[in-house]
Design an enzyme around this catalytic site. Structure first.
Site, short mmCIF file in Angstrom:
data_model
loop_
_atom_site.label_atom_id
_atom_site.label_comp_id
_atom_site.label_asym_id
_atom_site.label_seq_id
_atom_site.Cartn_x
_atom_site.Cartn_y
_atom_site.Cartn_z
N THR A 123 0.82 -1.20 0.00
CA THR A 123 0.00 0.00 0.00
C THR A 123 0.86 1.25 0.00
OG1 THR A 123 -1.69 1.24 1.20
CG2 THR A 123 -0.25 -0.12 2.53
N ARG A 124 0.31 2.30 -0.63
CA ARG A 124 0.95 3.62 -0.59
C ARG A 124 -0.06 4.67 -0.14
NH1 ARG A 124 -1.28 4.55 -5.79
NH2 ARG A 124 -1.33 6.76 -5.31
N HIS B 288 -8.24 2.09 5.31
CA HIS B 288 -9.57 2.37 5.86
C HIS B 288 -10.32 1.07 6.15
CE1 HIS B 288 -8.42 6.33 4.99
NE2 HIS B 288 -8.31 6.07 3.69
N HIS C 67 -10.41 -1.79 3.64
CA HIS C 67 -9.12 -2.50 3.51
C HIS C 67 -8.98 -3.53 4.62
CE1 HIS C 67 -7.95 1.49 1.61
NE2 HIS C 67 -7.73 0.62 0.66
N ARG D 14 -6.99 -3.61 -6.97
CA ARG D 14 -7.62 -3.05 -8.17
C ARG D 14 -6.78 -1.84 -8.55
NH1 ARG D 14 -13.17 -3.68 -9.77
NH2 ARG D 14 -13.22 -1.58 -10.58
#
Ligand code: PPS
Length: 568
Positions: free
Chosen positions: A196-197, A201, A204, A290
Site C-alpha cells: 500500500t501507498r 480504511h 481495507h 484493483r
C-alpha cells in the site's frame, strides 16, 4: 554471497564483511565516485539486500532490452523492471569498461563499489512506451524517466559496503534476510503481503481479514515508503495510520513492515515486480489490488490501465511465481445492511458506497466530516494532523506582473491585512528585497531570472510547508518557471497565482524608478516589457489591474478571493 533459506528460494546478498570489506573501503579511497540521487538510493538498497534477487547488479544491455520488451531477463527468468544506473554523459565519458567506481549517498558515505560493464545511450522514449505503454508525461513514471533521469545507462556488478541508513521507523525496517528470519522465528509459514501507498480504511481491513481467514495466514502491511505517486500522503503520516489499525486484528496476527521502494507506477508490470519482490522477502501470498500501482489519469482524463489488468497479468503468470497471487476484492458499503459487500454480493437495486482517495483528500481539505462507515476515527484524526483544512494550510501568494504594475504595493497591503486577520505567520518576499538578500549576485539574463524565481519558490515552499503564508512579488516573466514554482509549492501547500495585469502603458507612465525611460533610451538592456518578454499567465487564480481600482479596493479583492477559496 548467495544464501538459500526456507522461504522463497535463493536470496542475493551483495554486502561483504571482514577483510573483503576493508579491501572495498580501500578501493573507494582512490575510485572515481558517483553521488546517488534519491531514486538511485532506493534502487541500490534493494539490489544490495537481495530484494531484487536474482539481480546482482545493474542490468547489461541484453538483459535490459529483454526486460523492457518481454518482462524477462535474457535467460527467460521473469523480471519486469529494468534496473540500470543512469548517469550524465560527461560522467559516462570519463569511464572505461571494467573500471571500478564508488557509489556514495548524498552525504558522501560509500554505499557500494561498481565494476562498470557496459555503457549506452538510453532510448528513454522507447523505454517509456514499452514499460508504461505511453509517452504521456501526465504519467508520473514517464515524467520521471523523460524529464529527470540521466541519459546514459551503466551496467555492472555491485559489492555492498554500507547499507543506506534510515532514522525513521527503524522498528519496521527489515531487509529480506531479516524478514524471512523473523517469519521463521514467529513460526509464520503462511504470510500475506499487503502492498500500500495510501492510508488504510475500514474496507481495507475487512478485505485483509477476509483473505487472512480464507488462506489461514498471517499478514504484513508491507508498505512502500520510498518514492510513490506525487501528491500521495507522506509515509510518516501513513505509517502512523497503519499503527492505528493494528489493534483491529487479533493480537499477534498482523504486523507492519517498510519497503523502501522507488515505485514507477507502471500498473500491471509493476504489480508483477511487487509480487517478485515480496517473494524475495519470504511472503507466501501477495494481494494485487484493483488498479494496482495505478498512475492516475492521462492527459485526456482517462485511465492508463484497466482496473483489473494488474490482477489479470500477475495471475496469468502464477505458475512461474513462488508466491500465491490473491486478487483484492472491491468492497463497497451497503447502507441498508450496514456492511461491506463485494460487487457480486450486491442485490439488485442496492448501491454500494465508496470514497476514493481523491474524494477523501477533498473532505479533509474542506474540513468536512469523514463518514464513520468509511474510516476509523483514529485514522481520520491522524490524517487531519497532516492534512489540515484549507483555512489552516500553508499558502504561497505569488504576485507576478510588469515592473511598476503595483505588485509590491499590493503585496504589502495584503500582508498587513493578513496580519490584522491573524492565524498564520506571514513572510513577504518582494522582488527588490529578494534581489538584495537572496540573489544579489544575479543579473537579469534568462538563466539568472529563472534562478532568482527558483530561489523564491524554494523559500516560499519551505514557509508554506510549515503552515505559514509566503507572499512573493517578483516580475517572474516566464511561464515555465512559474509553473515549476507552482508544482514545488503544491507538494506542500496551496499556490495562489495573482497576475497584476496593469497595462504596460500605465506601468511606463508611472515609471517610479525611471527604468522604463532608461530602457527606451537603450541604457538598460533586456528590460521586461521593453526588450525582454513577459509571458502572460494563462490560468491564474486571480487577475487584477491596479489602474482600475484604488489600492484599498485591490487589497480587499485579494482577501475576498482568498476567502472564496476557503483559505481564510
Ligand atoms: S525577475 O525577472 O522576476 O527576476 O525580476 P525581479 O527580481 O522581480 O526584478 C526586481 C526589480 O529589478 C528592477 N530591474 C529590472 N526589471 C526587469 N528587467 C530588467 N532588466 C531590470 N533591471 C532592473 C525592476 O525595477 C524590478 O522591480 P519592480 O518592483 O518589479 O519594479
Amino acid at each position: 554471497m548467495n544464501a538459500s533459506t526456507a522461504h522463497g528460494g535463493t536470496l542475493v546478498n551483495l554486502y561483504v564483511e571482514g577483510e573483503a570489506l576493508q579491501l572495498e573501503k580501500e578501493k573507494a579511497k582512490s575510485n572515481v565516485s558517483w553521488d546517488l540521487n534519491p531514486k538511485q538510493m532506493l534502487d541500490i538498497e534493494l539490489l544490495l539486500n537481495g530484494a531484487f534477487s536474482p539481480l546482482t547488479g545493474y542490468l547489461g544491455r541484453a538483459d535490459y532490452d529483454s526486460v523492457v520488451d518481454t518482462m524477462r531477463l535474457a535467460d527467460g527468468t521473469l523480471w519486469p523492471m529494468p534496473i540500470a544506473l543512469d548517469v550524465t554523459t560527461e560522467f559516462a565519458e570519463s569511464l572505461e569498461p571494467g573500471q571500478c567506481i564508488t557509489l556514495r549517498d548524498p552525504e558522501g558515505v560509500v554505499i557500494a563499489n561498481l565494476t562498470v560493464g557496459e555503457k549506452w545511450q538510453a532510448d528513454r522514449e522507447r523505454e517509456a512506451q514499452q514499460l508504461f505503454g505511453t509517452t504521456d508525461t501526465a504519467h508520473p513514471g514517464v515524467n520521471y524517466l523523460l524529464t529527470s533521469s540521466n541519459p546514459v545507462y551503466l551496467s555492472g556488478s555491485l559489492v555492498g559496503v554500507t547499507p543506506p541508513l534510515h532514522y525513521d521507523f527503524q522498528q519496521y525496517r527489515r531487509d529480506p534476510h531479516a524478514l524471512r528470519a523473523h517469519f521463521a522465528e514467529l513460526g509464520w509459514d503462511k504470510v500475506i503481503a499487503f502492498q500500500t501507498r495510501n492510508p488504510v480504511h475500514k474496507a481495507h481491513v475487512i478485505m485483509m481479514k477476509r483473505l487472512m481467514a480464507k488462506e489461514q495466514a498471517n499478514l504484513v502491511i508491507h508498505t512502500a515508503v520510498g518514492r510513490t505517486k506525487p501528491g500521495d500522503i507522506d509515509h510518516f503520516c501513513r505509517v502512523r495510520c497503519y499503527e492505528k489499525i493494528l489493534p483491529k486484528f487479533p493480537a499477534g496476527t498482523c504486523e507492519i513492515s517498510i519497503l523502501p521502494l522507488a515505485m514507477r507506477m507502471a500498473g500491471p508490470r509493476e504489480a508483477l515486480w511487487h509480487a517478485i519482490i515480496r517473494q524475495n522477502y519470504g511472503f507466501t501470498h501477495f494481494i494485487v489490488g484493483r488498479d494496482h500501482a495505478g498512475p492516475g489519469r492521462n492527459n485526456m482524463g482517462g485511465l492508463f490501465y484497466g482496473p483489473t489488468e494488474a490482477q489479470e497479468l500477475v495471475s496469468s503468470l502464477q505458475s512461474e511465481l513462488n508466491i500465491q497471487v490473491l486478487k483484492a476484492p472491491f468492497l463497497r458499503y451497503v447502507e441498508g445492511r450496514g456492511e461491506f459487500c463485494e460487487e457480486h454480493e450486491l442485490l439488485s437495486g442496492e448501491a454500494g458506497l465508496y470514497i476514493s482517495g481523491a474524494e477523501l483528500k477533498q473532505l479533509l481539505v474542506d474540513g468536512e466530516e469523514v463518514p464513520e462507515w468509511f474510516a476509523f476515527p483514529e485514522v481520520v484524526d491522524e490524517l487531519r494532523r497532516t492534512m489540515p483544512p484549507r483555512n489552516k494550510q500553508g499558502i504561497t501568494l505569488f504576485f507576478t506582473g510588469l515592473s511598476g504594475s503595483g505588485k509590491s504595493t499590493l503585496a504589502n497591503g495584503v500582508m498587513v491585512k493578513l496580519r490584522e486577520l491573524g492565524g498564520r505567520h506571514v513572510s513577504l518576499l518582494d522582488g527588490d528585497v529578494v534581489r538584495k538578500h537572496l540573489s544579489s549576485e544575479l543579473t537579469f539574463s534568462k538563466e539568472h531570472r529563472d534562478l532568482n524565481i527558483q530561489r523564491i519558490g524554494y523559500v516560499a515552499s519551505e514557509i508554506s510547508k510549515n503552515g505559514g503564508i509566503a507572499i512573493c512579488a517578483p516580475i517572474a516573466p516566464y511561464t515555465k518557471t512559474r509553473r515549476a514554482v507552482r508544482s514545488m509549492v503544491e507538494e506542500v501547500g496551496v499556490f495562489v497565482e495573482i497576475h497584476v495585469a496593469t497595462p504596460i502603458e500605465v506601468c511606463e507612465a508611472r515609471d517610479r524608478k525611471g527604468f522604463y525611460a532608461m530602457a527606451r533610451a537603450g541604457k538598460i538592456k533586456g528590460f521586461t516589457g521593453v526588450d525582454d518578454p513577459y509571458e502572460t499567465p494563462e490560468n491564474p487564480e486571480m487577475r487584477i489591474d491596479t489602474s482600475q481600482h484604488t489600492m484599498t479596493d485591490a487589497v480587499s479583492q485579494v482577501i475576498e478571493r482568498l476567502k472564496e477559496m476557503k483559505l481564510l
